[in-house]
Enzyme design. Structure first.
Site, mmCIF file in Angstrom:
data_model
loop_
_atom_site.group_PDB
_atom_site.id
_atom_site.type_symbol
_atom_site.label_atom_id
_atom_site.label_comp_id
_atom_site.label_asym_id
_atom_site.label_seq_id
_atom_site.Cartn_x
_atom_site.Cartn_y
_atom_site.Cartn_z
ATOM 1 N N HIS A 1 4.474 2.117 -8.139
ATOM 2 C CA HIS A 1 3.512 1.002 -8.161
ATOM 3 C C HIS A 1 2.657 1.069 -9.441
ATOM 4 C CE1 HIS A 1 3.942 1.323 -3.605
ATOM 5 N NE2 HIS A 1 4.265 0.082 -3.852
ATOM 6 N N GLY B 1 0.805 -1.213 0.000
ATOM 7 C CA GLY B 1 0.000 0.000 0.000
ATOM 8 C C GLY B 1 0.838 1.263 0.000
#
Ligand code: PAF
Length: 282
Positions: free
Chosen positions: A37, A31
């Site tokens: 990402h 996260g």
């Protein structure tokens, strides 16, 4: 985007897609998502029919309780970000869902890769990484899984695990995504103070200079030069700098023309630990 918290429900859903011969690309994360990402997700989307992202802050890979407690948790904005890039599936399990009541790592043998660099400074880290990544691979059963080269040692270790356990998937290493000023993107960057953030690009600047120096100087001389550079920066504390063989991750003793080398660095800005690396030319 469909969100799953339970592995069984996710497995049932993915089985229906696999029955239609759809390929699954997987991006495991903890996260606090950033552009790095998103670049992994983009690459997964280009080569697979369905992309699954997991968000799970894995307790067994943290050797430092405070680091775990302070690891940024931004599920709401992460979910929005994933929706904005048309991610298909988010898997966000609880700790119990993954570990039941037994929050411990399996013990792995990565042929010595685990004893270098991060392995020396973060006790049990790679057993924790191996445990969660293997568990997630067993749940998702992806065709391809995507990892950033910022964690180059992790990437090599995961490739080794796939080879040794004969797991049926391909591991794709993706280039390091950097801020405009060169700082490698990391979920931990949000924890830097303004002053620390301003000085942090010094890490990559030094790596680039070290790369230049390595073309006509020994690894030892380059390492000493890097150590001296960091002595001049009171806001950054060098934990290690090492030039290592890309394959074995062992620190270089003597340059050999047929080998590929990479410089690896870990630095503390206050209590925030930053890592980076750069490929070298002999
Ligand atoms: O690189 C990370 O974010 C983590 O180490 C990973 C691979 C998601 C395992 O928890």
């Amino acid at each position: 985007m469909i969100i799953f918290k339970e592995k069984h429900a996710l497995k049932v859903y993915l089985a229906t897609l696999k029955a239609q011969n759809k390929t699954i690309g997987f991006v495991p994360t903890m996260g606090a998502l950033h552009q790095g990402h998103l670049s992994l997700i983009k690459q997964a989307q280009q080569r697979n029919d369905v992309v699954v992202v997991s968000i799970f802050v894995n307790p067994t890979q943290f050797d430092n309780k405070e680091d775990l407690a302070k690891y940024p948790k931004t599920l709401e904005s992460d979910t929005k970000l994933l929706e904005s890039v048309a991610c298909d599936v988010l898997f966000h399990p609880s700790i119990e869902e993954i570990y039941h009541k037994n929050i411990v790592s399996e013990s792995f043998d990565f042929d010595g890769l685990e004893h270098q660099m991060e392995g020396k400074f973060r006790d049990g880290h790679f057993n924790g990484v191996g445990t969660i990544v293997k568990t997630l691979f067993e749940i998702v059963e992806p065709d391809n899984a995507y990892f950033g080269q910022k964690d180059f040692q992790q990437l090599q270790i995961i490739k080794k695990m796939v080879e040794k356990h004969q797991l049926n998937l391909k591991i794709k290493g993706c280039k390091i995504f950097r801020e405009k000023d060169g700082l490698a993107m990391s979920s931990r960057n949000v924890r830097l103070t303004k002053e620390q953030r301003e000085i942090a690009p010094f890490i990559y600047k030094t790596l680039k200079k070290a790369k230049k120096k390595f073309s006509d100087k020994s690894a030892d001389k380059v390492s000493k030069w890097v150590e001296n550079q960091f002595k001049k920066e009171p806001l950054l504390k060098l934990e290690y700098f090492t030039i290592a063989d890309e394959k074995t991750l062992e620190t270089i003793i003597k340059k050999e023309s047929d080998k590929k080398y990479r410089a690896f660095i870990a630095v503390f800005a206050g209590e925030i630990r930053l890592i980076d690396n750069i490929q070298l030319k002999n």
